[in-house]
Design an enzyme around this catalytic site. Structure first.
Site, PDB file in Angstrom:
ATOM      1  N   ALA A   1       0.600  -1.317  -0.025  1.00 33.82           N
ATOM      2  CA  ALA A   1       0.215   0.148  -0.088  1.00 33.82           C
ATOM      3  C   ALA A   1       1.192   1.010  -0.293  1.00 33.82           C
ATOM      4  CB  ALA A   1      -1.310   0.240   1.023  1.00 33.82           C
TER       5      ALA A   1
ATOM      6  N   GLY B   1       0.846  -5.421   0.719  1.00 35.42           N
ATOM      7  CA  GLY B   1      -0.436  -5.571   0.014  1.00 35.42           C
ATOM      8  C   GLY B   1       0.260  -5.576  -1.450  1.00 35.42           C
TER       9      GLY B   1
ATOM     10  N   GLU C   1      -0.006  -9.371  -0.784  1.00 35.81           N
ATOM     11  CA  GLU C   1      -1.645  -9.586  -0.166  1.00 35.81           C
ATOM     12  C   GLU C   1      -2.095 -10.289  -2.402  1.00 35.81           C
ATOM     13  OE1 GLU C   1      -1.789  -6.275   1.944  1.00 35.81           O
ATOM     14  OE2 GLU C   1      -2.584  -8.269   3.594  1.00 35.81           O
TER      15      GLU C   1
ATOM     16  N   GLU D   1       4.252  -4.815   7.417  1.00 34.65           N
ATOM     17  CA  GLU D   1       3.387  -4.261   8.095  1.00 34.65           C
ATOM     18  C   GLU D   1       3.610  -3.453   9.557  1.00 34.65           C
ATOM     19  OE1 GLU D   1       2.262  -5.892   6.009  1.00 34.65           O
ATOM     20  OE2 GLU D   1       0.844  -6.154   4.948  1.00 34.65           O
TER      21      GLU D   1
HETATM   22  N1  CAA Z   1       4.439   3.484  -0.238  1.00 34.58           N
HETATM   23  C1  CAA Z   1       4.863   4.504  -0.784  1.00 34.58           C
HETATM   24  N2  CAA Z   1       5.732   5.003  -0.886  1.00 34.58           N
HETATM   25  C2  CAA Z   1       6.806   3.667  -1.199  1.00 34.58           C
HETATM   26  C3  CAA Z   1       6.661   2.832  -0.573  1.00 34.58           C
HETATM   27  C4  CAA Z   1       5.385   2.675  -0.665  1.00 34.58           C
HETATM   28  N3  CAA Z   1       4.354   1.467  -0.176  1.00 34.58           N
HETATM   29  N4  CAA Z   1       7.050   1.936  -1.224  1.00 34.58           N
HETATM   30  C5  CAA Z   1       8.465   2.626  -2.082  1.00 34.58           C
HETATM   31  N5  CAA Z   1       8.317   3.936  -2.054  1.00 34.58           N
HETATM   32  C6  CAA Z   1       9.410   5.171  -2.246  1.00 34.58           C
HETATM   33  C7  CAA Z   1       9.833   5.575  -1.600  1.00 34.58           C
HETATM   34  O1  CAA Z   1       9.758   6.615  -0.098  1.00 34.58           O
HETATM   35  C8  CAA Z   1      10.785   6.677  -2.723  1.00 34.58           C
HETATM   36  O2  CAA Z   1      10.325   7.263  -3.011  1.00 34.58           O
HETATM   37  P1  CAA Z   1      11.121   8.896  -3.129  1.00 34.58           P
HETATM   38  O3  CAA Z   1      12.027   9.140  -4.509  1.00 34.58           O
HETATM   39  O4  CAA Z   1       9.968   9.645  -3.566  1.00 34.58           O
HETATM   40  O5  CAA Z   1      12.074   8.733  -1.439  1.00 34.58           O
HETATM   41  C9  CAA Z   1      10.684   5.224  -3.280  1.00 34.58           C
HETATM   42  O6  CAA Z   1       9.735   4.544  -3.654  1.00 34.58           O
HETATM   43  C10 CAA Z   1      11.747   4.324  -3.691  1.00 34.58           C
HETATM   44  O7  CAA Z   1      11.839   3.471  -3.293  1.00 34.58           O
HETATM   45  P2  CAA Z   1      13.445   3.401  -2.002  1.00 34.58           P
HETATM   46  O8  CAA Z   1      14.260   4.377  -1.921  1.00 34.58           O
HETATM   47  O9  CAA Z   1      12.998   2.609  -0.681  1.00 34.58           O
HETATM   48  O10 CAA Z   1      14.036   2.032  -2.922  1.00 34.58           O
HETATM   49  P3  CAA Z   1      14.415   0.682  -2.753  1.00 34.58           P
HETATM   50  O11 CAA Z   1      15.154  -0.286  -4.041  1.00 34.58           O
HETATM   51  O12 CAA Z   1      16.362   1.070  -2.163  1.00 34.58           O
HETATM   52  O13 CAA Z   1      13.440  -0.603  -1.717  1.00 34.58           O
HETATM   53  C11 CAA Z   1      11.925  -1.687  -1.411  1.00 34.58           C
HETATM   54  C12 CAA Z   1      12.481  -0.409  -2.194  1.00 34.58           C
HETATM   55  C13 CAA Z   1      12.735  -2.707  -0.504  1.00 34.58           C
HETATM   56  C14 CAA Z   1      10.975  -2.108  -1.492  1.00 34.58           C
HETATM   57  C15 CAA Z   1      11.568  -0.710  -0.371  1.00 34.58           C
HETATM   58  O14 CAA Z   1      10.708   0.580  -0.536  1.00 34.58           O
HETATM   59  C16 CAA Z   1      10.424  -0.556   0.969  1.00 34.58           C
HETATM   60  O15 CAA Z   1      10.272  -1.547   1.869  1.00 34.58           O
HETATM   61  N6  CAA Z   1       9.149   0.149   0.911  1.00 34.58           N
HETATM   62  C17 CAA Z   1       7.873   0.115   1.273  1.00 34.58           C
HETATM   63  C18 CAA Z   1       7.357  -1.709   1.918  1.00 34.58           C
HETATM   64  C19 CAA Z   1       6.225  -1.710   2.664  1.00 34.58           C
HETATM   65  O16 CAA Z   1       6.530  -1.170   3.778  1.00 34.58           O
HETATM   66  N7  CAA Z   1       5.134  -1.994   2.627  1.00 34.58           N
HETATM   67  C20 CAA Z   1       3.994  -2.450   3.380  1.00 34.58           C
HETATM   68  C21 CAA Z   1       3.534  -0.733   3.129  1.00 34.58           C
HETATM   69  S1  CAA Z   1       1.784  -1.326   4.218  1.00 34.58           S
HETATM   70  C22 CAA Z   1       0.473  -2.107   3.294  1.00 34.58           C
HETATM   71  O17 CAA Z   1       0.983  -2.720   2.275  1.00 34.58           O
HETATM   72  C23 CAA Z   1      -0.594  -2.490   4.108  1.00 34.58           C
HETATM   73  C24 CAA Z   1      -1.620  -3.248   3.286  1.00 34.58           C
HETATM   74  O18 CAA Z   1      -1.841  -4.332   3.932  1.00 34.58           O
HETATM   75  C25 CAA Z   1      -2.425  -3.272   2.704  1.00 34.58           C
END
Ligand code: CAA
Length: 255
Positions: free
Chosen positions: A63, A106, A109, A129
């Site tokens: 998400a 997500g 999921e 999460e």
């Molecule tokens: N939401 C919003 N933005 C996100 C994102 C997310 N889930 N994942 C990555 N991005 C954005 C980052 O903020 C970044 O944006 P900026 O360039 O503006 O700073 C851009 O994408 C690139 O991200 P990274 O620099 O972190 O890229 P990376 O290649 O080094 O790492 C990654 C990739 C491992 C996927 C890392 O971005 C990450 O851990 N993301 C979050 C994962 C997460 O926590 N997901 C769970 C979300 S909650 C959920 O999903 C609830 C549900 O059940 C529905």
């Protein structure tokens, strides 16, 4: 558009999430487009099997955290995310997830909404999460439990740690692990082979596996028996058996 609908070959559709700048995070635009596309594909008789994929390095990073960081419970209720998941959850045709890179939150999921998951050797799965102070909200706790059992699910959900494609395969979260460059080709090949088979039988198998798994065994067996009998009302049953007897390839029409 953040979600692209492409041909995956004869009778196969390819749904591609394409928001690489945000690691394919599922914001409202992506969710709405996915929902619209799955409604359309469900009603398109030309399509018998669908592959959903992301980009080369990310399936989907979950998400969109930035879009919900300041949200209140009522905001989340009003967003009613489940409305956009419903067309994927209820998609009646075989759905294959082709996972390259990260399938997180997500994104994991979404992959678990599919009927099969083909993962690249460097793919990573997680429900992270808990690390951002929430819990999975699109079926993660329930689908993971059912896919891998309590003790593996608990570790994934309580630690938020990533699981490699190989570990995911060993615990039953992934159907096949293939070399990174071959994920989409393998998923599409599988989809095309399923698309040659009778779609009404495929639809019933999917329904029985998904619905039957949560029923008492006896009730599920009755449901299976009724569906089995119903197959004898289809033209494709007659075609399939006659083709076998005639020693020729069947031509299934979906009737
Ligand atoms: N939401 C919003 N933005 C996100 C994102 C997310 N889930 N994942 C990555 N991005 C954005 C980052 O903020 C970044 O944006 P900026 O360039 O503006 O700073 C851009 O994408 C690139 O991200 P990274 O620099 O972190 O890229 P990376 O290649 O080094 O790492 C990654 C990739 C491992 C996927 C890392 O971005 C990450 O851990 N993301 C979050 C994962 C997460 O926590 N997901 C769970 C979300 S909650 C959920 O999903 C609830 C549900 O059940 C529905």
């Amino acid at each position: 558009m953040e979600v692209l609908l492409e041909s995956g070959g004869e009778r196969v559709a390819l749904v591609r999430i394409n928001r690489p700048e945000a690691r394919n995070a599922l914001n409202s635009a992506v969710r709405e487009q996915l929902a619209r596309i799955f409604v359309e594909l469900a009603g398109n008789d030309e399509i018998r099997c669908v592959v959903v994929t992301g980009t080369e390095k990310v399936f989907a990073a979950g998400a969109d955290i930035k879009a919900m960081a300041d949200a209140q419970p009522v905001d989340m209720m009003l967003r009613a995310g489940e409305r956009n998941w419903a067309p994927i959850k209820d998609f009646p045709k075989p759905l294959i997830a082709a996972v390259n890179g990260f399938a997180l939150g997500g994104g994991c999921e979404l992959a678990m909404h599919a009927d099969m998951i083909i993962a690249g050797a460097s793919a990573k799965f997680a429900q992270p999460e808990i690390k951002v102070g929430i819990i999975p909200g699109a079926g993660g706790t329930q689908r993971l439990l059912r896919a891998v059992g309590k003790f593996k699910a608990m570790k994934i959900l309580l630690t938020g740690e990533m699981v490699s494609a190989q570990e995911a395969e060993a615990m039953g979260l992934v159907t096949e692990v293939v070399p990174d460059g071959e994920v989409l080709d393998r998923a599409l090949a599988l989809a095309r082979s399923i698309a040659l088979l009778p779609p009404l039988a495929a639809r019933k198998i999917k329904e029985l596996v998904l619905q039957g798994g949560d029923l008492p065994l006896e009730a599920a067996l009755v449901m299976e028996r009724h569906a089995f009998h119903l197959m004898f009302a289809t033209a494709d049953q007659k075609e399939g058996m006659q083709a076998f007897i005639d020693k020729r390839s069947p031509n299934f029409k979906g009737l």
